[in-house]
Scaffold this active site. Structure first.
Site, PDB file in Angstrom:
ATOM      1  CB  CYS A 196      24.460 -12.815  -5.297  1.00 42.13           C
ATOM      2  SG  CYS A 196      23.882 -14.300  -6.135  1.00 42.13           S
ATOM      3  CB  CYS A 240      23.207 -19.278  -0.765  1.00 40.08           C
ATOM      4  SG  CYS A 240      21.726 -18.459  -1.415  1.00 40.08           S
TER       5      CYS A 240
END
Ligand code: DGL
Length: 258
Positions: free
Chosen positions: A70, A180
């Protein structure tokens, strides 16, 4: 021994898939914090608390190396997490360097969460290339939710993607960096909106290569010739979690709650 991989949700499966391909003999434990997604609009303190809890949980389940799959959690918390835990922690950050190498227009576009873009470490990363290239960043609220809901195509997703990608194209970007991990699952739509002359940069393969390197360096690589197994956990609603993992992992898998 296992590789623990986690994300605010199922976006990190895009990295887990590359780890699985590169390291077929390793055991993988994947943990999706879907019950607390998205991280991108949360405070740094909140993200650090969630990450600490999750890494401890992965260690308790047998992880000897952890991948923060992440970008938002990496930029917000990796330094503090490396201080708090003794095991190797690999993070992910937007692949600007790769984009800069082949950029011809002089402009690289970054798609990421609000929290990633406002972090000091992203600012430093962008600054590092500011002599060579113009880095144009675009926050994309709502895209993580579309992936979590498995709305990978359709009018709303297409419209949101266009809303975020078009301004970068207008500024001349010929590369779009997926900052992302969730956005990897939107790459077909992003690519369709951006057109054939724009390259999409995903960092999943470089992260998997770094995991392999760290396992070797730390003497943690599996000695087994057998295929490694996978176990999946989610803090989200169980019915949806099953649908998410079955759709994005590509196999019917069991998902437990944590
Ligand atoms: N996959 C996460 C990332 O790479 C999404 C963060 C979020 O939950 O907003 O940034």
């Amino acid at each position: 021994m296992a590789i623990g991989i986690f994300d605010s949700g199922v976006g990190g499966l895009s990295i887990a898939q590359q780890v699985r391909t590169l390291l077929p003999h390793e055991e993988i434990i994947y943990l999706a914090d879907s019950g607390h997604a998205p991280y991108g609009e949360k405070s740094q303190q909140y993200i650090l608390q969630r990450c600490s809890k999750i890494i401890q949980c992965l260690i308790d389940k047998g992880a000897t190396l952890v991948v923060i799959a992440c970008n938002t959690a990496t930029v917000s918390a990796i330094s503090a997490l490396r201080e708090a835990f003794a095991i190797p922690i690999v993070g992910v950050e937007p692949g600007i360097k790769t984009a800069v190498k082949s950029c011809k227009s002089g402009v690289v576009g970054i798609l990421a969460t609000t929290q990633t873009l406002k972090s000091a470490s992203f600012q430093q990363l962008a600054q590092r290339f500011s002599n060579e290239i113009k880095v144009e960043a675009q926050a994309c609220p709502g895209l993580v939710e579309q992936v979590e809901a498995l709305h990978l195509t359709g009018d709303k997703t297409q419209a949101l993607v266009a809303q975020y990608v078009q301004p970068l194209l207008n500024k001349g970007a010929d590369h779009l960096v997926l900052g992302c991990t969730h956005y990897a699952f939107l790459a077909p739509v992003i690519s369709q909106v951006a057109g054939p002359n724009v390259s999409i940069i995903n960092t999943a393969i470089p992260v998997a290569l770094e995991v392999a390197r760290r396992l070797d360096a730390e003497g943690l690589a599996s000695a087994s010739a057998a295929a490694g197994g996978e176990s999946f956990f989610s803090s989200g609603e169980q019915k949806l979690a099953h649908r998410q993992f079955n759709a994005l992992w590509g196999n019917t898998v069991k998902v437990e709650s944590f």
